[in-house]
Structures are given as C-alpha cells and as structure tokens.
Scaffold this active site. Structure first.
Site, PDB file in Angstrom:
ATOM      1  N   CYS A  77       0.820  -1.258  -0.013  1.00 41.93           N
ATOM      2  CA  CYS A  77       0.183  -0.103   0.059  1.00 41.93           C
ATOM      3  C   CYS A  77       0.864   1.377   0.208  1.00 41.93           C
ATOM      4  CB  CYS A  77      -0.925   0.020   1.103  1.00 41.93           C
ATOM      5  SG  CYS A  77      -2.378   1.157   1.037  1.00 41.93           S
ATOM      6  N   HIS A 173      -3.838  -5.081   0.103  1.00 33.89           N
ATOM      7  CA  HIS A 173      -3.398  -5.548   1.154  1.00 33.89           C
ATOM      8  C   HIS A 173      -3.400  -7.090   1.014  1.00 33.89           C
ATOM      9  CE1 HIS A 173      -2.887  -1.898   3.391  1.00 33.89           C
ATOM     10  NE2 HIS A 173      -3.837  -1.354   2.815  1.00 33.89           N
ATOM     11  N   GLU A 175      -2.387  -9.060   3.164  1.00 33.43           N
ATOM     12  CA  GLU A 175      -2.810  -9.435   4.533  1.00 33.43           C
ATOM     13  C   GLU A 175      -4.391  -9.381   5.009  1.00 33.43           C
ATOM     14  OE1 GLU A 175      -1.625  -6.681   3.991  1.00 33.43           O
ATOM     15  OE2 GLU A 175      -2.267  -5.035   5.061  1.00 33.43           O
TER      16      GLU A 175
END
Lengths: 192, 250
Positions: A77, A173, A175
C-alpha cells in the site's frame, strides 16, 4: 527463515505480522538496521500520509537502507507508493526504487478512496497464478509501467503490483485479502 | 471491477456478542472471534464490530477482542462505538482494526473527523450516521438513536466528508428492524451528494433487499446483523443469488 516487518510508525504492522503467523512464519517488527539487513525477507508496510511516513523513514535512516537491500522486499500500500520516485500526496519524493514512476491521485469525479475487493488482471511473476479479487483501499495510484506485474481497473487501469529485481510491491493488502492474500504471501516467501 | 461488499455487523458488550445469535455449528455463539471466523470463511467481505459497552473495564476487553479478531481473520474490519479521541482510535488501530467508525462523538466535536483523517488517513475514518425521517426531513440522531439533533442527514454527511471521512455508514432508523428493505431513496440521494463509498444499513429482511439496494442505488456495501446471525440469509447463497442477478460480487 527470518521475516522482518519494518516499523516506522506507519500503522497496520500488527495485521501484517498476523498474516505471516497464520502461514506458520514468525515475523518480527523492527526498525533496527542490523535486524533488517540480516533478514531473509523484508516487508515494508504503510498506512497513512505519504509526507509523514517519508519523514519518519528519513528520521530512522531507513530511506538509505531500504533501496540497498539484496533480499526479497515487499512493499504494501503506502509502502509501495513510497518505493516509487514521487507521489502527489504532499508532493513527496519517494525512495526511487521504481525509478521515474510517479504516483498520482484518482480523479475526484469518481468515488475516492478506491475501497473494497477488485480483481487482478495481466498478472505475472509471483502473481502469475492469481487473478482473483484482492482488497484495496487507496486514493493515489501508480500508473501502468515497465515494473507492473499486475493491473487493476478503477477509472482506468493502474498498477496493482510492481517488481524490480528483488523488490516487490502491492497496492492492495495481501494481509487482508483472504485466502488469495495468503497465497500471494506464500509465493513471495518462495523468492530466495 | 470493484465488487459490492456484504458486511455482517456484530454488537459487542463486554467482549461478547449481544442480541440472540443462533448460528449453526457454532460452539459459543457469544464469542465474537469465533463468529468472525465463520463469517470470514463464509465469504463476508468485511466485518463491523460495534462496541456498546459503557464501562472502562469493558473498553479494555474490547481491545483484547480486536487483537484476537485481527489474529484470526484475514479480511478487513471496522470498529465503532465510544471512540472520542485520536488516542482511542490509535489503540484500536494498533491492535489490528483497519478502520474506525465515529458517530455521536463526531457530531459533538466535528473536528475529531479532521484529526483522525490527518493522523490515520481518510480511508481509516468511517462516519456512522443514524437518521430518521421527521416531517419530510431526515434528522440525525445520537447515542444509538436516543437523542434527536437539529442536524439534517445530507448536510451532515457532506460536512463529514469535507472534514475527511472516507466512508459513510448510514442507518435508517425508520427501516432498521422492519425487514422491509433498505432506505433506497435516501441512499440514492446520498450517492449524488458525496463522493466516498457508502454502506447501506437498516431494514434488510431477505436476499431481494440486497439486490434492490445494489441495483437501484449506487451504494458500495450493505450491512446487516440479525438476518445473518439467525441464519435467515446465508452469505454463500446470497452471493450466488446476487451474481445471477448481474451484480458484481466477490
């Protein structure tokens, strides 16, 4: 295997660490140069404002360290945007790893931030087998360039992921991108 | 294409989910972490946790819960309820929340939105608005709908976005709990007024209500609680249904 997540006060490190732990990998959060240099993998996350984040990087001299790392590095990001040459956010100069690539703001005619799940297209390198939806949340983007290894469509096609040698970077993202995200992080951990 | 999001909402008190939850195959339906895992596995695109605890002790329990949720799921989640300072928000974000939502505290102190946006970025700040139609005007209510204000919904939404809110979570109190569908007219108007993502909330009773709100307004996400908690709507079925109706869904 040692994974280090760079801590420079730019948020979200906890979720990134949790994502590696779900893969059974212990990841440490550190701003220590020796710790970072001796890692097998380095993750460069980031949420927040580019100008503040860059100032933090300079303060801890990570701006000098990061471009010279030889092991696989993944920016996420804002981390990705700071690896570019420049970003319009706060008219900030980045690390210039993705040389000449300039991050620009989405046209406010459309909804900004670009927030939610969107699919990857034209994927290659570590994203070659990934064409699914991943989670994005950002107001600035890197245009398509020679470094682009995945694109995404919002208003126009932009760079969803970049690579230059050992430097990887995702605008989305991983994650927070469910099972697809785990697959991407696993692919990254195969890059030695 | 950017997909429309489906968001289950969990009300939390002292670290436990409230409202009777009747979820098939769940050992402890009161455990928000376990519920979050199930929703995440079933294809929820995002989760919202609303802390309705009033005590200091309860707040600490909330932080612990946020941390456990962040460790357990790999989709984004928003935490709201009782956030009245940058410090409150920082603690939640540090423990793994992706976004924070502010409601009454932002009405009382609009500058809070600005401070949060400057510190964490607009994408982190959700403005939650509860409103009710009174004499043809949408009036904003505070404290979970207990206190009426003079604020008008659309004016407040616009101001909140100007101050830096990156997303709007609008709950129509007239529709909430009715199961008669979302407040489509108000949502349509809101999409014309602001240029940030909008989450529709209140009134969902069946799958068609999701379809209607996505086809008729430009909202980005729909939020519901009881229809999911009681298994009346199953997320995988809902997503298949929306896809067959040509709605872009993950």
């Amino acid at each position: 295997m040692k994974v280090t997540i760079i801590d420079y006060g730019a948020g979200n490190v906890f979720s990134v660490k949790a994502a590696f732990e779900r893969l059974g990998k212990n990841a440490i959060i550190s701003a220590d140069a020796e710790e970072i240099k001796s890692s097998d993998f380095v993750v460069f996350p980031g949420v927040g404002h580019a100008e503040d984040a860059m100032a933090q990087l300079k303060k801890s001299q990570i701006d000098l360290l990061l471009p010279n790392l030889k092991q696989p590095v993944m920016g996420i990001c804002l981390g990705m945007q700071l690896m570019c040459q420049h970003t319009e956010e706060g008219d900030t100069d980045g690390l210039g790893i993705f040389e000449d690539l300039k991050v620009i703001k989405f046209d406010p005619k459309y909804k900004v931030p670009h927030m939610g799940w969107n699919n990857l297209i034209d994927t290659k390198s570590i994203l070659e087998d990934v064409n699914e939806d991943v989670y994005f949340v950002h107001s600035y983007f890197a245009p398509i360039s020679k470094y682009t290894i995945a694109s995404c469509q919002y208003q126009e096609k932009f760079s969803a992921a970049l690579q230059k040698d050992n430097f990887f970077a995702c605008q989305f993202h991983p994650e927070k991108s469910g099972e697809v995200g785990s697959k991407i992080l696993t692919n990254f951990l195969k890059q030695i | 294409m950017l997909k429309k999001r489906i968001i289950p909402c969990l009300d939390i008190k002292n670290g436990r989910t409230v409202k009777g939850i009747n979820f098939e195959g769940l050992v402890d339906a009161g455990d928000p972490v376990e519920l979050a895992k199930v929703y995440s596995q079933n294809g929820a695109d995002e989760l919202v946790f609303l802390d309705i605890t009033a005590t200091h002790e309860g707040r600490k329990t909330m932080l612990e819960m946020v941390k456990n949720v962040a460790l357990s799921i790999n989709i984004p989640f928003t935490v709201g309820g009782g956030i009245s300072s940058v410090e409150d928000a920082a603690l939640l974000l540090k423990n793994g929340a992706d976004k924070i939502s502010v409601n009454s505290s932002a009405v009382k102190n609009p500058n809070l939105i600005k401070e949060l946006a400057q510190k964490f970025g607009n994408q982190c700040v959700v403005i939650a608005i509860d409103a009710k139609l009174i004499n043809d005007k949408w009036k904003v209510f505070l404290n979970g709908g207990r206190i009426e204000t003079d604020l008008e919904l659309f004016a407040w939404a616009k101001e909140a976005v100007n101050l830096g809110a990156g997303e709007i979570l609008f709950t129509s109190m007239d529709h909430d709990g009715t199961k008669n569908g979302f407040a489509i007219e108000a949502l349509k108007k809101m999409s014309e007024i602001v240029n940030v993502p909008i989450i529709a909330s209140g009134g969902c009773g069946n799958m068609q209500h999701f379809k209607d709100v996505f086809l008729e307004s430009k909202v980005d996400a729909s939020l519901a609680a009881s229809v999911f908690h009681f298994g009346e709507i199953k997320i995988p079925e809902l997503k298949t249904y929306l896809k067959t109706n040509k709605i872009e869904i993950r």
